[in-house]
Motif scaffolding. Structure first.
Motif, PDB file in Angstrom:
ATOM      1  N   ASN A 423      -0.844  11.357  -6.652  1.00  0.00           N
ATOM      2  CA  ASN A 423      -1.624  10.321  -7.081  1.00  0.00           C
ATOM      3  C   ASN A 423      -0.760   9.668  -8.250  1.00  0.00           C
ATOM      4  O   ASN A 423      -0.503   8.451  -8.536  1.00  0.00           O
ATOM      5  CB  ASN A 423      -2.825  10.554  -7.460  1.00  0.00           C
ATOM      6  N   GLN A 436       2.594   4.733  -1.081  1.00  0.00           N
ATOM      7  CA  GLN A 436       1.404   5.396  -2.014  1.00  0.00           C
ATOM      8  C   GLN A 436       0.951   4.160  -2.785  1.00  0.00           C
ATOM      9  O   GLN A 436      -0.160   4.413  -3.219  1.00  0.00           O
ATOM     10  CB  GLN A 436       1.912   6.805  -2.339  1.00  0.00           C
ATOM     11  N   THR A 437       2.071   3.790  -3.657  1.00  0.00           N
ATOM     12  CA  THR A 437       1.696   2.826  -4.726  1.00  0.00           C
ATOM     13  C   THR A 437       0.886   1.867  -4.229  1.00  0.00           C
ATOM     14  O   THR A 437      -0.264   1.464  -4.856  1.00  0.00           O
ATOM     15  CB  THR A 437       2.859   2.583  -5.453  1.00  0.00           C
ATOM     16  N   LYS A 438       1.332   1.208  -3.140  1.00  0.00           N
ATOM     17  CA  LYS A 438       0.478   0.264  -2.524  1.00  0.00           C
ATOM     18  C   LYS A 438      -0.892   0.420  -2.327  1.00  0.00           C
ATOM     19  O   LYS A 438      -1.799  -0.063  -2.250  1.00  0.00           O
ATOM     20  CB  LYS A 438       1.326  -0.392  -1.235  1.00  0.00           C
ATOM     21  N   ALA A 439      -1.049   1.764  -1.510  1.00  0.00           N
ATOM     22  CA  ALA A 439      -2.304   2.210  -0.973  1.00  0.00           C
ATOM     23  C   ALA A 439      -3.189   2.618  -2.241  1.00  0.00           C
ATOM     24  O   ALA A 439      -4.401   2.226  -2.091  1.00  0.00           O
ATOM     25  CB  ALA A 439      -2.218   3.425  -0.109  1.00  0.00           C
ATOM     26  N   ILE A 440      -2.630   3.154  -3.246  1.00  0.00           N
ATOM     27  CA  ILE A 440      -3.609   3.537  -4.587  1.00  0.00           C
ATOM     28  C   ILE A 440      -4.099   2.275  -5.002  1.00  0.00           C
ATOM     29  O   ILE A 440      -5.211   2.302  -5.582  1.00  0.00           O
ATOM     30  CB  ILE A 440      -3.038   4.513  -5.275  1.00  0.00           C
ATOM     31  N   LYS A 441      -3.303   1.286  -5.021  1.00  0.00           N
ATOM     32  CA  LYS A 441      -3.663   0.095  -5.834  1.00  0.00           C
ATOM     33  C   LYS A 441      -4.539  -0.590  -5.175  1.00  0.00           C
ATOM     34  O   LYS A 441      -5.565  -1.091  -5.755  1.00  0.00           O
ATOM     35  CB  LYS A 441      -2.365  -0.869  -6.154  1.00  0.00           C
ATOM     36  N   GLU A 442      -4.566  -0.558  -3.975  1.00  0.00           N
ATOM     37  CA  GLU A 442      -5.407  -1.313  -2.939  1.00  0.00           C
ATOM     38  C   GLU A 442      -6.889  -0.523  -3.305  1.00  0.00           C
ATOM     39  O   GLU A 442      -7.929  -1.210  -3.365  1.00  0.00           O
ATOM     40  CB  GLU A 442      -5.162  -1.268  -1.369  1.00  0.00           C
ATOM     41  N   ARG A 443      -6.834   0.834  -3.484  1.00  0.00           N
ATOM     42  CA  ARG A 443      -7.948   1.509  -3.672  1.00  0.00           C
ATOM     43  C   ARG A 443      -8.660   1.275  -4.736  1.00  0.00           C
ATOM     44  O   ARG A 443      -9.819   1.304  -4.853  1.00  0.00           O
ATOM     45  CB  ARG A 443      -7.435   3.054  -3.365  1.00  0.00           C
ATOM     46  N   LEU A 444      -7.652   1.162  -5.842  1.00  0.00           N
ATOM     47  CA  LEU A 444      -8.322   0.684  -7.277  1.00  0.00           C
ATOM     48  C   LEU A 444      -8.745  -0.775  -7.204  1.00  0.00           C
ATOM     49  O   LEU A 444      -9.895  -1.058  -7.976  1.00  0.00           O
ATOM     50  CB  LEU A 444      -6.966   0.858  -8.187  1.00  0.00           C
TER      51      LEU A 444
END
Ligand code: PA5
Length: 444
Positions: A423, A436-444
């Motif tokens: 993360n 992973q950056t794209k996915a984590i930004k969407e999650r945030l």
């Protein structure tokens, strides 16, 4: 010699149940000793005390002497987890409580620790200290790629290179024999390098150069430490019900599985042992806390924490047991004096050693906590010394390997540590982590 006393569990457990767990612990010891268990690539720590060559200690002493000749008075030890906790534990246990504040000539440089957090303020303040002192550094990372020490090392290295013409002689690296960024850099720059053996994981590495070099540089006797560890290597590898590591592993597993005691508190009655608690927490927490199992390791220092955590331990949820690290003799004497006014009503203690009060506090606490439903195990040493600290390291490492095998866990991996790193790298937009950056930004 480290001894284990299980008398503080007598009123909780039946002898027959304990015997069942002793059998399990003896089988786990067989698995450990035969090298047939999970993680068996990482059991090289068992014979470090008996197999460490004198030449390795000599190499550590050569670094110490070289820095002494340069007038080095500050050594920054950079590392995290198993790459610093053992050295810090030993150095704090063996140092004068007020070494920093005492005036007079110091025989050894001050050792400070860095690379074990990502606080900007900590690093900035470290550099304030470094700027005032004659500095050298030991950078320790088995993988050679851990972010926290890498960030700190970049800052300290830059300063040392800018400040000293002999920079490469002021940096020592301790890392893998062949791979990793630190190994590559050390080879390129010609740093003195020590090796973390392939078959020893981070939290079991205190008796490799990871612990030995900082402890030697801090002025302590690692020959004594290894001798104490060697005695426990011999004692803890014997297939016997009296093996202290077998006794400790058996009882903690019985309390966990049979009585729902999910938290173990390591208790010390000497502030010098605070970092023994930190080292022990990593050893057991990272070794056993897997697959939704494991005893949660906590630590306290008494009598200090009796005035903060004592209430919970006495009367809070009954999911605890304690392991007291008992030191039988004080290395120093302070006798309580008599006072003609006796306003504090302490004259009944006049002529007594303060350690006598500490011992009675320890006994009184034991009885109170047992009465309150907290079983107590006792791990005792005669006094605080390099010999006994070495013994404690080897004893707890053996106990941990045995205990995790009783639980059915691989004691030598740490897959869960990767989750936060993934993360963090995604959030820091590290190259290679784009998805992973794209996915984590969407999650945030
Ligand atoms: O026990 C372990 O393996 C870990 O706690 C490591 O010691 C810690 O993560 C530091 O790793 P490294 O020495 O690779 O920088």
């Amino acid at each position: 010699m480290v001894k284990v006393n299980l008398g503080g569990c007598d009123s909780f457990v039946k002898d027959a149940d304990y015997k069942v767990y002793v059998e399990k612990a003896l089988k786990a010891l067989d698995v450990l000793e035969s090298g047939t268990g999970a993680g068996n690539d990482y059991i090289g720590w068992r014979h470090l005390p008996s197999e460490t060559p004198e030449s390795l200690i000599g190499e550590c002493e050569a670094v110490r002497d070289c820095w002494k000749a340069k007038g080095v008075d500050l050594v920054v030890v950079i590392g995290i987890g198993g790459s610093y906790l053992g050295a810090r534990c030993a150095i704090e246990a063996l140092s004068h409580n007020f070494a920093k504040q005492l005036s007079g000539k110091k025989d050894a440089p001050e050792v400070v620790f860095a690379g074990n957090n990502l606080s900007e303020e900590y690093l900035a303040e470290l550099m304030d200290l470094v700027a005032e002192r004659n500095t050298a550094t030991i950078v320790i990372s088995k993988s050679g790629t851990t972010t926290e020490p890498a960030v700190a090392f970049r800052v300290v290295k830059e300063y040392i290179e800018k400040t000293y013409s002999d920079a490469s002689e002021r940096i020592v690296a301790i890392t893998d024999a062949k791979k990793g960024a630190l190994k590559t850099l050390a080879t390129q720059e010609g740093y003195k390098t020590f090796v973390v053996p392939d078959n020893v994981g981070g939290r079991y590495s205190v008796l490799t150069p990871v612990g030995l070099l900082p402890i030697v540089v801090a002025g302590f006797d690692v020959r004594e430490m290894l001798a104490g560890a060697k005695e426990m290597e011999e004692v803890c590898s014997v297939r016997s019900e009296e093996n202290p590591a077998v006794k400790y592993a058996a009882m903690r597993n019985l309390l966990y599985t049979g009585f729902g005691k999910k938290i173990e508190i390591l208790v010390a009655f000497n502030p010098k042992l605070q970092y023994l608690g930190e080292w022990w927490k990593q050893l057991f927490g990272e070794s056993e806390g897997k697959e939704l199992k494991g005893i949660y390791p906590a630590s306290v220092n008494f009598t200090t924490d009796l005035h903060s955590m004592g209430q919970f331990i006495q009367e809070g949820e009954r999911i605890l047991f304690e392991t007291v690290v008992s030191v039988e003799k004080s290395n120093r004497d302070v006798i309580i004096g008599s006072d003609p006014q006796n306003l504090d009503q302490l004259n009944y203690l006049a002529g007594q050693h303060v350690e006598h009060c500490n011992a009675m506090a320890q006994l009184g606490t034991k009885l109170a906590h047992i009465d309150g439903g907290v079983p107590q195990l006792e791990v005792s040493i005669e006094k605080l010394s390099a010999y006994n600290i070495g013994g404690l390291f080897q004893f707890f490492e053996y106990s941990c390997g045995i205990s995790a095998y009783v639980l059915g866990i691989n004691p030598f991996n740490q897959p869960g540590v990767e989750a936060y790193k993934k993360n963090m790298f995604a959030l820091l937009e590290k190259p290679g982590y784009e998805e992973q950056t794209k996915a984590i930004k969407e999650r945030l």
